[in-house]
Design a protein around this motif. Sequence first.
Motif, short mmCIF file in Angstrom:
data_model
loop_
_atom_site.label_atom_id
_atom_site.label_comp_id
_atom_site.label_asym_id
_atom_site.label_seq_id
_atom_site.Cartn_x
_atom_site.Cartn_y
_atom_site.Cartn_z
N PRO A 22 0.79 -1.24 0.00
CA PRO A 22 0.00 0.00 0.00
C PRO A 22 0.81 1.28 0.00
O PRO A 22 0.23 2.37 0.11
CB PRO A 22 -0.78 -0.12 1.32
N LEU A 23 2.15 1.19 -0.10
CA LEU A 23 2.95 2.42 -0.13
C LEU A 23 2.43 3.36 -1.20
O LEU A 23 2.25 2.96 -2.36
CB LEU A 23 4.42 2.09 -0.40
N PRO A 24 2.23 4.64 -0.87
CA PRO A 24 1.59 5.57 -1.81
C PRO A 24 2.54 6.17 -2.84
O PRO A 24 2.19 7.14 -3.51
CB PRO A 24 1.04 6.66 -0.88
N PHE A 25 3.76 5.64 -2.96
CA PHE A 25 4.68 6.15 -3.96
C PHE A 25 5.34 4.98 -4.68
O PHE A 25 5.25 3.83 -4.24
CB PHE A 25 5.74 7.06 -3.32
N SER A 26 5.99 5.29 -5.79
CA SER A 26 6.61 4.27 -6.63
C SER A 26 8.12 4.46 -6.66
O SER A 26 8.59 5.61 -6.73
CB SER A 26 6.04 4.34 -8.06
N PRO A 27 8.90 3.35 -6.59
CA PRO A 27 8.43 1.96 -6.47
C PRO A 27 8.05 1.61 -5.04
O PRO A 27 8.68 2.08 -4.10
CB PRO A 27 9.65 1.16 -6.93
N ASN A 28 7.02 0.79 -4.89
CA ASN A 28 6.69 0.27 -3.57
C ASN A 28 7.32 -1.12 -3.43
O ASN A 28 8.26 -1.45 -4.14
CB ASN A 28 5.17 0.27 -3.35
N HIS A 29 6.80 -1.93 -2.52
CA HIS A 29 7.43 -3.23 -2.26
C HIS A 29 6.92 -4.35 -3.16
O HIS A 29 7.30 -5.51 -2.98
CB HIS A 29 7.23 -3.62 -0.79
N GLY A 30 6.04 -4.01 -4.11
CA GLY A 30 5.63 -5.01 -5.08
C GLY A 30 4.26 -5.59 -4.79
O GLY A 30 3.46 -5.06 -4.03
N ASN A 31 3.99 -6.75 -5.42
CA ASN A 31 2.68 -7.38 -5.31
C ASN A 31 2.77 -8.87 -5.62
O ASN A 31 3.80 -9.36 -6.10
CB ASN A 31 1.69 -6.70 -6.27
#
Length: 215
Positions: free
Chosen positions: A104-113
């Motif tokens: 759910p991190l609101p910026f990119s890159p986040n921790h993935g999916n």
Amino acid sequence: MRTLSVIGVMVLFFLSAACTTSEDNLTAPPLPTGMSGENGFITNAEQCHTNMRTLAGQAVIFYAENGRYPRDQEEMGMSGIVCPECGEEYNIIGDGDYFYVGCPLPFSPNHGNIDDGVVSWPEEPQTPEEEQNACRANMRTIASQAVIFFATYERYPRDQEEMGMSGIVCPTCGQEYELIGGDDYFYVECPLPFSPDHGNIDNGVASWHDPETDM
């Protein structure tokens, strides 16, 4: 349907205030909050990856029982598992035969999916040290869910199945964890059949954790 991995690789959500009091003044023990192990450091990304693996694994169990995937964390009894960096619950898409969980991190890159069983981050074989850290992260996840269980039922779960976490295993031996729970006490230990194992969490205190040095 692709089979999602149930084995976690690093964990988790930490409660900033781990004490929960009931009408009888029972108090949950503090959760282990140590980020560093004896031989390595658990990054936020690694913890987040393990959280997503845990959710994906529980979604598979939910599917087996209900014939569809869960719509959110609450529906599968996993409320409170959050990204350790932003403190938010995960972005979940679930329907009849599809499941997606994203950081759910609101910026990119986040921790993935994890998109229908496929992780977005590179996968490599684990070293013994990584397996140890993964096992300890799993135990932290189980401990945190035990505290959430306590807040609801005013006692700790007797085993992983009772709190909906069947299938979370030590990555080295593939066995579920040894869990003891009572009215005001819980204990979780690595199931490795030889010594030394990966440690334990005894009523909120991790055997590999030094509270004097952990901040």
